[in-house]
Design a protein around this motif. Structure first.
Motif, PDB file in Angstrom:
ATOM      1  N   GLN A   9       0.838  -1.195   0.000  1.00 36.81           N
ATOM      2  CA  GLN A   9       0.000   0.000   0.000  1.00 36.81           C
ATOM      3  C   GLN A   9       0.880   1.255   0.000  1.00 36.81           C
ATOM      4  O   GLN A   9       1.815   1.381   0.781  1.00 36.81           O
ATOM      5  CB  GLN A   9      -0.909   0.020   1.227  1.00 36.81           C
ATOM      6  N   GLU A  10       0.594   2.162  -0.906  1.00 38.61           N
ATOM      7  CA  GLU A  10       1.360   3.404  -1.001  1.00 38.61           C
ATOM      8  C   GLU A  10       0.705   4.507  -0.187  1.00 38.61           C
ATOM      9  O   GLU A  10      -0.528   4.595  -0.104  1.00 38.61           O
ATOM     10  CB  GLU A  10       1.510   3.829  -2.457  1.00 38.61           C
ATOM     11  N   PHE A  11       1.536   5.340   0.417  1.00 40.49           N
ATOM     12  CA  PHE A  11       1.086   6.485   1.200  1.00 40.49           C
ATOM     13  C   PHE A  11       1.702   7.758   0.632  1.00 40.49           C
ATOM     14  O   PHE A  11       2.740   7.723  -0.025  1.00 40.49           O
ATOM     15  CB  PHE A  11       1.517   6.369   2.666  1.00 40.49           C
ATOM     16  N   THR A  12       1.060   8.883   0.936  1.00 39.60           N
ATOM     17  CA  THR A  12       1.623  10.187   0.622  1.00 39.60           C
ATOM     18  C   THR A  12       1.827  10.953   1.920  1.00 39.60           C
ATOM     19  O   THR A  12       0.903  11.072   2.731  1.00 39.60           O
ATOM     20  CB  THR A  12       0.691  10.997  -0.298  1.00 39.60           C
ATOM     21  N   TYR A  13       3.050  11.433   2.122  1.00 37.51           N
ATOM     22  CA  TYR A  13       3.369  12.246   3.295  1.00 37.51           C
ATOM     23  C   TYR A  13       3.742  13.647   2.813  1.00 37.51           C
ATOM     24  O   TYR A  13       4.616  13.808   1.960  1.00 37.51           O
ATOM     25  CB  TYR A  13       4.526  11.640   4.086  1.00 37.51           C
ATOM     26  N   LYS A  14       3.075  14.661   3.341  1.00 38.03           N
ATOM     27  CA  LYS A  14       3.365  16.046   2.968  1.00 38.03           C
ATOM     28  C   LYS A  14       4.162  16.698   4.087  1.00 38.03           C
ATOM     29  O   LYS A  14       3.701  16.775   5.231  1.00 38.03           O
ATOM     30  CB  LYS A  14       2.071  16.814   2.713  1.00 38.03           C
ATOM     31  N   ASP A  15       5.371  17.167   3.760  1.00 31.42           N
ATOM     32  CA  ASP A  15       6.206  17.781   4.790  1.00 31.42           C
ATOM     33  C   ASP A  15       5.799  19.226   5.050  1.00 31.42           C
ATOM     34  O   ASP A  15       4.839  19.737   4.439  1.00 31.42           O
ATOM     35  CB  ASP A  15       7.692  17.669   4.426  1.00 31.42           C
ATOM     36  N   ALA A  16       6.521  19.880   5.960  1.00 31.81           N
ATOM     37  CA  ALA A  16       6.155  21.233   6.382  1.00 31.81           C
ATOM     38  C   ALA A  16       6.222  22.243   5.238  1.00 31.81           C
ATOM     39  O   ALA A  16       5.552  23.288   5.275  1.00 31.81           O
ATOM     40  CB  ALA A  16       7.068  21.684   7.526  1.00 31.81           C
ATOM     41  N   ASP A  17       7.010  21.942   4.201  1.00 30.48           N
ATOM     42  CA  ASP A  17       7.129  22.841   3.050  1.00 30.48           C
ATOM     43  C   ASP A  17       6.095  22.548   1.972  1.00 30.48           C
ATOM     44  O   ASP A  17       6.086  23.189   0.917  1.00 30.48           O
ATOM     45  CB  ASP A  17       8.539  22.735   2.447  1.00 30.48           C
ATOM     46  N   SER A  65      17.313  11.040   5.457  1.00 28.20           N
ATOM     47  CA  SER A  65      18.524  11.778   5.825  1.00 28.20           C
ATOM     48  C   SER A  65      18.286  13.285   5.977  1.00 28.20           C
ATOM     49  O   SER A  65      19.231  14.032   6.213  1.00 28.20           O
ATOM     50  CB  SER A  65      19.607  11.542   4.768  1.00 28.20           C
ATOM     51  N   SER A  66      17.027  13.706   5.838  1.00 23.83           N
ATOM     52  CA  SER A  66      16.734  15.136   5.921  1.00 23.83           C
ATOM     53  C   SER A  66      15.989  15.466   7.215  1.00 23.83           C
ATOM     54  O   SER A  66      15.553  14.578   7.952  1.00 23.83           O
ATOM     55  CB  SER A  66      15.886  15.567   4.723  1.00 23.83           C
ATOM     56  N   ASP A  67      15.843  16.766   7.455  1.00 18.83           N
ATOM     57  CA  ASP A  67      15.090  17.206   8.625  1.00 18.83           C
ATOM     58  C   ASP A  67      13.603  17.387   8.294  1.00 18.83           C
ATOM     59  O   ASP A  67      12.844  17.936   9.095  1.00 18.83           O
ATOM     60  CB  ASP A  67      15.673  18.520   9.169  1.00 18.83           C
ATOM     61  N   LYS A  68      13.202  16.918   7.112  1.00 18.98           N
ATOM     62  CA  LYS A  68      11.807  17.029   6.678  1.00 18.98           C
ATOM     63  C   LYS A  68      10.956  15.880   7.199  1.00 18.98           C
ATOM     64  O   LYS A  68       9.721  15.965   7.181  1.00 18.98           O
ATOM     65  CB  LYS A  68      11.726  17.055   5.142  1.00 18.98           C
ATOM     66  N   LYS A  69      11.597  14.823   7.660  1.00 17.65           N
ATOM     67  CA  LYS A  69      10.822  13.674   8.145  1.00 17.65           C
ATOM     68  C   LYS A  69      10.242  14.003   9.528  1.00 17.65           C
ATOM     69  O   LYS A  69      10.784  14.837  10.275  1.00 17.65           O
ATOM     70  CB  LYS A  69      11.714  12.444   8.234  1.00 17.65           C
ATOM     71  N   VAL A 107      -2.834  27.381 -10.376  1.00 26.08           N
ATOM     72  CA  VAL A 107      -3.397  27.678  -9.064  1.00 26.08           C
ATOM     73  C   VAL A 107      -2.336  27.598  -7.965  1.00 26.08           C
ATOM     74  O   VAL A 107      -2.532  28.109  -6.857  1.00 26.08           O
ATOM     75  CB  VAL A 107      -4.569  26.723  -8.734  1.00 26.08           C
ATOM     76  N   MET A 108      -1.185  26.974  -8.278  1.00 24.96           N
ATOM     77  CA  MET A 108      -0.102  26.906  -7.299  1.00 24.96           C
ATOM     78  C   MET A 108       1.186  26.515  -8.020  1.00 24.96           C
ATOM     79  O   MET A 108       1.180  25.677  -8.917  1.00 24.96           O
ATOM     80  CB  MET A 108      -0.436  25.883  -6.205  1.00 24.96           C
ATOM     81  N   THR A 109       2.291  27.149  -7.614  1.00 23.03           N
ATOM     82  CA  THR A 109       3.611  26.812  -8.139  1.00 23.03           C
ATOM     83  C   THR A 109       4.524  26.456  -6.975  1.00 23.03           C
ATOM     84  O   THR A 109       4.596  27.189  -5.991  1.00 23.03           O
ATOM     85  CB  THR A 109       4.218  27.998  -8.918  1.00 23.03           C
ATOM     86  N   LYS A 110       5.220  25.313  -7.088  1.00 21.50           N
ATOM     87  CA  LYS A 110       6.136  24.876  -6.034  1.00 21.50           C
ATOM     88  C   LYS A 110       7.494  24.552  -6.636  1.00 21.50           C
ATOM     89  O   LYS A 110       7.577  24.010  -7.744  1.00 21.50           O
ATOM     90  CB  LYS A 110       5.599  23.610  -5.336  1.00 21.50           C
ATOM     91  N   LYS A 111       8.546  24.845  -5.887  1.00 22.64           N
ATOM     92  CA  LYS A 111       9.880  24.448  -6.308  1.00 22.64           C
ATOM     93  C   LYS A 111      10.088  22.988  -5.921  1.00 22.64           C
ATOM     94  O   LYS A 111       9.692  22.556  -4.837  1.00 22.64           O
ATOM     95  CB  LYS A 111      10.931  25.327  -5.635  1.00 22.64           C
ATOM     96  N   SER A 112      10.688  22.225  -6.823  1.00 19.95           N
ATOM     97  CA  SER A 112      10.943  20.812  -6.531  1.00 19.95           C
ATOM     98  C   SER A 112      11.999  20.690  -5.438  1.00 19.95           C
ATOM     99  O   SER A 112      12.692  21.660  -5.105  1.00 19.95           O
ATOM    100  CB  SER A 112      11.409  20.081  -7.790  1.00 19.95           C
TER     101      SER A 112
END
Length: 365
Positions: free
Chosen positions: A157-165, A191-195, A327-332
């Motif tokens: 089962q796949e999940f989507t996690y949205k970080d603070a950014d 390895s990032s502080d986004k988790k 409607v929205m632009t995000k940097k990768s």
């Protein structure tokens, strides 16, 4: 004095009040007996209708107009959609549609037969009505097969996690046990502080087969690695899954090149907007698409509110196009590209139907 008592009353005389009272009591008793009989009769009928034999017999009966009316009310169908449903069931002699709608495989077979008929006629309005009906019937099936606990989730089962950014990470369940959910996460996230921090609560979204979507609030138990060196997040199980309201149009993943041009809005006339498409074209990558919008990755930081003319393919050799507004632009995450979230504002009904047909597996790539 015969027939009288010592006070002089006639012992043989009839008391009219006592006769009336007796008649009333008898009537009440009759009503009670009738109500009790009705209660037990209804209970017996209900028990019969809950029996596997009765349900199986009803399930195998051919759909009648009452079955369609019941489902139409439950699914909130329009009169046009109701008529289409009845015509479909009648033409293909479908089994009881009130039961059939909950069987994904059998329902898909029936709908595919109807789609083939409509596609041969090539009436785009009828095809659009068909996909509107399809969407509502799916909602009925999802509501009848909803889940409430993570114990129902299968490996893979796949999940989507949205970080603070606001960046979305794709995770995968590799094991589901009494000790929790063992979820594989990208090494870059690990390895990032986004988790999410250890012991912190966080939200995961996921979609089951058939596109019923849920949100779950869980907690990080610990981080680990498996024998292959993959990064593992161990999360707590939960019995409080929250259904997510489905999109009005089915979205599908894509991975193909597309082109787009800037569009200038001209004057609006009677609710419609005229557009001028500029000549210069830019390349991008189509990441997902639905009949109501798409998501594009490109190297340009185009701002929200800009309108674009987009050309893309979902089947080889058949270019499609639409006009949409960002409607929205995000940097990768790598900072090299930008993700444009686009809502279609002008799209031909035939293009919309092509997207639906591909999303439901009716077209080959």
């Amino acid at each position: 004095m015969e027939g009288t008592n010592f006070l002089g009353f006639d012992m043989n005389a009839t008391n009219p009040n006592s006769s009336t009272a007796l008649g009333f009591v008898i009537k009440v008793l009759i009503v009670i007996v009738v109500l009790v009989l009705i209660y037990f009769l209804q209970r017996k009928i209900k028990q019969k209708r809950m029996s596997p034999e009765w349900l199986e017999a009803q399930k195998n009966k051919e759909t009648n107009i009452k079955n369609v009316a019941n489902l139409a009310k439950n699914a909130n169908l329009t009169s046009t959609e109701k008529a289409l449903l009845w015509d479909m069931c009648h033409r293909f002699k479908a089994k009881n549609i009130e039961f059939l709608v909950k069987d994904e495989d059998e329902m898909n077979k029936l709908l595919k037969q109807e789609y083939d008929v409509l596609a041969a006629k090539n009436n785009q309005n009828e095809i659009a009505n068909f996909f509107s009906l399809y969407f509502k019937l799916e909602k009925v099936r999802f509501s009848s097969t909803s889940i409430s606990t993570t114990s129902s989730l299968a490996e893979g089962q796949e999940f989507t996690y949205k970080d603070a950014d606001g960046y979305e990470w794709q995770l995968k369940l590799i094991s589901n046990s009494s000790n929790g959910l063992y979820i594989e996460i990208p090494k870059m996230l690990a390895s990032s502080d986004k988790k999410p921090a250890p012991l912190a609560k966080f939200i995961l979204n996921f979609t089951l087969k058939g596109s019923s979507s849920y949100s779950l609030l869980t907690r990080v138990i610990r981080y680990d690695q498996d024998k292959q060196g993959n990064s593992i997040l161990v999360a707590s199980s939960t019995n409080t899954l929250k259904p997510i309201q489905r999109r009005m149009s089915k979205r599908m993943k894509a991975d193909s090149l597309c082109t787009f041009s800037a569009v200038k809005k001209l004057e609006e006339k009677k609710g419609a907007t005229d557009f001028e498409i500029l000549e210069k074209k830019y390349e991008g990558e189509l990441q997902d698409v639905s009949s109501s919008g798409c998501r594009i990755s490109c190297g340009l930081p185009i701002k929200q509110g800009q309108s674009l003319y987009i050309e893309f393919e979902i089947t080889k050799g058949e270019p499609l196009s639409a006009i949409g507004t960002i409607v929205m632009t995000k940097k990768s995450l790598d900072g090299k590209t930008f993700i444009l979230h686009i809502k279609f504002v002008e799209i031909d009904i035939a293009v919309r139907n092509k997207i639906y047909a591909y999303a439901y597996g009716y077209l080959n790539e």
